[in-house]
Design a protein around this motif. Structure first.
Motif, short mmCIF file in Angstrom:
data_model
loop_
_atom_site.label_atom_id
_atom_site.label_comp_id
_atom_site.label_asym_id
_atom_site.label_seq_id
_atom_site.Cartn_x
_atom_site.Cartn_y
_atom_site.Cartn_z
N VAL A 438 0.86 -1.19 0.00
CA VAL A 438 0.00 0.00 0.00
C VAL A 438 0.89 1.23 0.00
O VAL A 438 1.95 1.26 0.61
CB VAL A 438 -0.95 0.03 1.22
N ALA A 439 0.43 2.26 -0.71
CA ALA A 439 1.18 3.51 -0.78
C ALA A 439 0.90 4.37 0.45
O ALA A 439 -0.04 4.12 1.20
CB ALA A 439 0.80 4.27 -2.05
N ASN A 440 1.71 5.40 0.62
CA ASN A 440 1.57 6.31 1.76
C ASN A 440 1.72 7.73 1.24
O ASN A 440 2.79 8.31 1.26
CB ASN A 440 2.64 6.00 2.82
N GLU A 441 0.60 8.28 0.74
CA GLU A 441 0.62 9.59 0.12
C GLU A 441 -0.48 10.46 0.72
O GLU A 441 -1.48 9.95 1.22
CB GLU A 441 0.41 9.48 -1.40
N THR A 442 -0.30 11.77 0.65
CA THR A 442 -1.31 12.70 1.16
C THR A 442 -2.13 13.23 -0.03
O THR A 442 -1.56 13.72 -1.01
CB THR A 442 -0.66 13.87 1.89
N PHE A 443 -3.45 13.09 0.06
CA PHE A 443 -4.30 13.54 -1.04
C PHE A 443 -5.58 14.17 -0.48
O PHE A 443 -5.90 14.07 0.71
CB PHE A 443 -4.64 12.38 -1.98
N ALA A 472 -18.49 16.99 5.22
CA ALA A 472 -18.39 18.00 6.28
C ALA A 472 -17.29 19.01 5.95
O ALA A 472 -16.28 18.67 5.32
CB ALA A 472 -18.11 17.32 7.62
N PRO A 473 -17.45 20.27 6.40
CA PRO A 473 -16.47 21.32 6.07
C PRO A 473 -15.06 21.02 6.60
O PRO A 473 -14.07 21.48 6.01
CB PRO A 473 -17.05 22.57 6.73
N ASP A 474 -14.95 20.27 7.71
CA ASP A 474 -13.63 20.02 8.29
C ASP A 474 -12.92 18.82 7.66
O ASP A 474 -11.84 18.43 8.10
CB ASP A 474 -13.75 19.82 9.80
N VAL A 475 -13.53 18.19 6.64
CA VAL A 475 -12.89 17.07 5.96
C VAL A 475 -12.02 17.63 4.83
O VAL A 475 -12.54 18.28 3.91
CB VAL A 475 -13.94 16.09 5.38
N SER A 476 -10.71 17.42 4.91
CA SER A 476 -9.83 18.01 3.89
C SER A 476 -8.87 16.98 3.30
O SER A 476 -9.08 16.51 2.19
CB SER A 476 -9.05 19.19 4.49
N ARG A 477 -7.80 16.58 4.04
CA ARG A 477 -6.77 15.72 3.49
C ARG A 477 -6.51 14.51 4.38
O ARG A 477 -6.83 14.51 5.57
CB ARG A 477 -5.47 16.51 3.27
N ILE A 478 -5.90 13.48 3.76
CA ILE A 478 -5.59 12.24 4.47
C ILE A 478 -4.30 11.67 3.89
O ILE A 478 -3.98 11.88 2.72
CB ILE A 478 -6.74 11.21 4.32
N THR A 479 -3.54 10.96 4.73
CA THR A 479 -2.35 10.25 4.26
C THR A 479 -2.66 8.76 4.23
O THR A 479 -2.85 8.13 5.29
CB THR A 479 -1.15 10.53 5.18
N SER A 480 -2.75 8.20 3.01
CA SER A 480 -3.12 6.80 2.86
C SER A 480 -2.81 6.38 1.42
O SER A 480 -2.10 7.10 0.70
CB SER A 480 -4.61 6.61 3.18
N ASP A 481 -3.35 5.24 0.99
CA ASP A 481 -3.21 4.77 -0.39
C ASP A 481 -4.46 5.19 -1.17
O ASP A 481 -5.54 4.64 -0.96
CB ASP A 481 -3.05 3.24 -0.42
#
Length: 595
Positions: A438-443, A472-481
């Protein structure tokens, strides 16, 4: 004695008067009995209903043979219906324009081969079930140089008088800023002859007449194709409602039976007797495709038999898919059993510990090698099948009739279903072996979620389901695959749409305590409490009688659960049978990197 004679005399007089009255009413009774007998007899004989049908020359849909007999696809269908309904058909010959005039005046009861338009719907009554689907195409002399709509600028175009082709083309060409001269003819034969003799440069025809007859006039088709249309029987406005209703009833029944007069007539007039005239520009492409198809024939002759065998196609495809599924499941169970046996042996004998471990790893490698090799060997011809059927469906090898189009789509869908099964089996095997990376990238989360929603929107719209999204307004970025994240979402949304026949599917994304929470809610069939434990097991489908109604590999949710755990999260489900389900995906927003 005198009294007795007087009484006797009075009695005889009364008797004679009574007999006289009875004799006078006998002729009246006889007459009434005769009328009653005739009335009752006349009501026991079913009188045939006379139906006047207009016919004109437009083979193979409707025409008059050299012997003067009406024939064609529409004629075969109406004669079969007439036999069932007890109608007596009377054919009224004439031109297309004369037939429309007679229909409008009520001089005929039915006109076949009437294309739909808003004006015709206002002028006539049409049956509801379409008889055929058609489109319009332009035909020219060979070597004319006309290959596109722009090439028609300044040309003389022949059309059938008062036809839908004429109405549509007059509106169609004006939008391309070209000028043409339209010449109308009373029948297609005169229109095609005008191009042959050089009086016109091109002719517009329906694809049935053009495909069958263009070669007789030395004409070829062009790439100018427009206005798909449906063809009906028409009756005078507000009249013959029972005739049209009976036609619809029989058409629906005919189309359910591949051996009915409807399909026999199509095969007779289009499959067996029609010799397509291919344009010059398509011949080179045809030769190239023929070579590719020949290579495909060498590795799978059964494909050609499946395409030709319309009645057996779907059953054969399902049997092959079921067989492969069972074989893979059997093989997976065998491997699992072998691993369990090896583990038990290792627990008993440590002198053989290393050998047993190596054997287990070798078996695992054999399993992966087998699956990888098998998936490659199966996916290569499957991609070819899907590609070739796609080319045929695009009309690259010539026009298809409605039944051929339907059967080729079933071939393509079955191939895609089998390809999906193979990919799922390979994924679950890699996950179980711990060999999936699995990759580990921020998107960006909203962008990724919206992208998946757009990918499944067409599927939801095809079932007339409401698909909604709330982020939701506070949902922005995550680091995952990102790819695996979207794979999980795609599977959860597709499942929700698949098992929902009415209502809506809602997707909600929120963030709580450093975690992303995505809920997919549907108003579908739901899940029984006793089936929840089976939900995430591989190669299992719920025993709800839905296996044939809702196709699937039984691997999707198992793969999603394993991927979610591999990404550091989880999937849970809440459901009520008959009311719907809620699947929740939970992932850490910024997980700690493992050394």
């Amino acid at each position: 004695m005198l009294i007795s004679r007087k009484l006797l005399s009075e009695y005889q007089g009364t008797r004679n008067k009574t007999y006289g009255r009875i004799r006078s009413t006998i002729p009246l009774i006889t007459l009434l009995t005769g009328f009653l007998f005739i009335f009752l007899s006349s009501n026991t004989v079913r009188a045939e209903q006379a139906v006047r049908v207009g016919v004109y020359q437009n083979s193979p849909k409707v025409s008059i043979s050299e012997s003067g007999r009406a024939e064609g696809i529409f004629i075969d269908i109406i004669e079969a219906i007439a036999e069932e309904e007890g109608w007596s058909l009377k054919y009224v010959r004439g031109t297309w324009s004369e037939g429309l005039d007679r229909l409008e005046k009520g001089e005929i009861d039915l006109m076949p081969d009437v294309g739909y338009s808003k004006l015709r719907e206002e002028t006539f009554s049409l049956n509801r079930e379409p008889v055929l689907s058609d489109w319009f195409q332009i035909y020219t002399r060979r070597g004319s140089g006309i290959r596109s709509l722009i090439d028609l600028d300044g040309k003389h175009i022949a059309v059938l008088e008062r036809s839908v082709q004429q109405d549509i083309f007059e509106q169609f060409h004006s939008g391309f800023d070209i000028t043409v001269s339209i010449i109308s003819f009373k029948n297609f034969e005169d229109a095609f002859n005008s191009v042959k003799q050089g009086d016109a440069d091109a002719v517009i025809s329906n694809r049935f007449y053009g495909t069958l007859n263009a070669g007789r006039y030395g004409l070829e088709d062009t790439a100018v194709i427009f206005n798909p249309n449906r063809l009906f029987f028409a009756a005078p406005k507000g009249k013959s409602a029972q005739l049209l209703k009976a036609i619809d009833k029989h058409l629906v029944q005919f189309k359910k039976n591949s051996n009915s007069v409807y399909y026999r007539s199509l095969r007779r007039w289009t499959s067996e007797e029609v010799i397509p005239v291919f344009p010059i520009w398509l011949k080179g492409v045809g030769i190239f495709l023929a070579g590719i198809i020949l290579l495909g024939f060498l590795w799978n002759r059964s494909l050609k038999r499946q395409v030709r065998s319309r009645t057996r196609l779907l059953d054969l495809s399902n049997q092959e898919t079921t067989y492969l599924y069972k074989e893979l499941q059997k093989y997976a169970e065998t491997l699992e059993k072998r691993v369990e046996e090896r583990t038990e042996e290792l627990s008993k004998t440590n002198s053989e510990l290393i050998k047993a471990r190596d054997a287990a790893e070798a078996a695992d490698r054999t399993k992966l090698a087998f699956l990888a090799s098998m998936s490659h060997e199966l996916r290569t011809p499957l991609n070819s099948i899907i590609g070739f059927t796609g080319l045929l469906l695009q009309g690259m090898a010539g026009p298809l009739n409605e039944e051929q189009n339907k059967q080729l789509r079933m071939v393509k869908n079955s191939g895609q279903h089998l390809l999906s099964l193979i990919n799922d089996v390979l994924d679950i095997s890699k996950i179980e072996a711990g060999q999936i990376d699995v990759a580990n990238e921020t998107f960006d989360i909203p962008e990724s979620v919206q992208r998946v929603v757009q990918m499944v929107r067409l599927l939801a719209e095809s079932k007339r389901l409401l698909l909604t999204l709330n982020i939701a307004p506070d949902v922005s970025r995550i680091t995952s695959d990102r790819r695996r994240f979207e794979q999980i979402l795609m599977n959860l949304m597709s499942n929700a749409i698949k098992f929902t026949d009415e209502g809506k599917v809602h997707v909600d994304a929120s963030a709580e305590k450093g975690e992303l929470i995505i809920r997919v809610t549907d108003t579908g069939i739901g899940i029984k409490p006793e089936d929840k434990d089976k939900l995430f097991q591989p190669f299992r489908q719920l025993d709800t009688g839905l296996t044939r109604q809702h196709e699937g590999t039984g691997l999707g949710l198992s793969i999603c659960k394993r991927l979610a755990e591999r990404l550091g999260g989880s999937i849970t489900v809440e459901s009520e049978w008959g009311k719907g389900s809620v699947f929740q995906l939970t992932l850490p927003l910024f997980p700690e990197r493992k050394p």
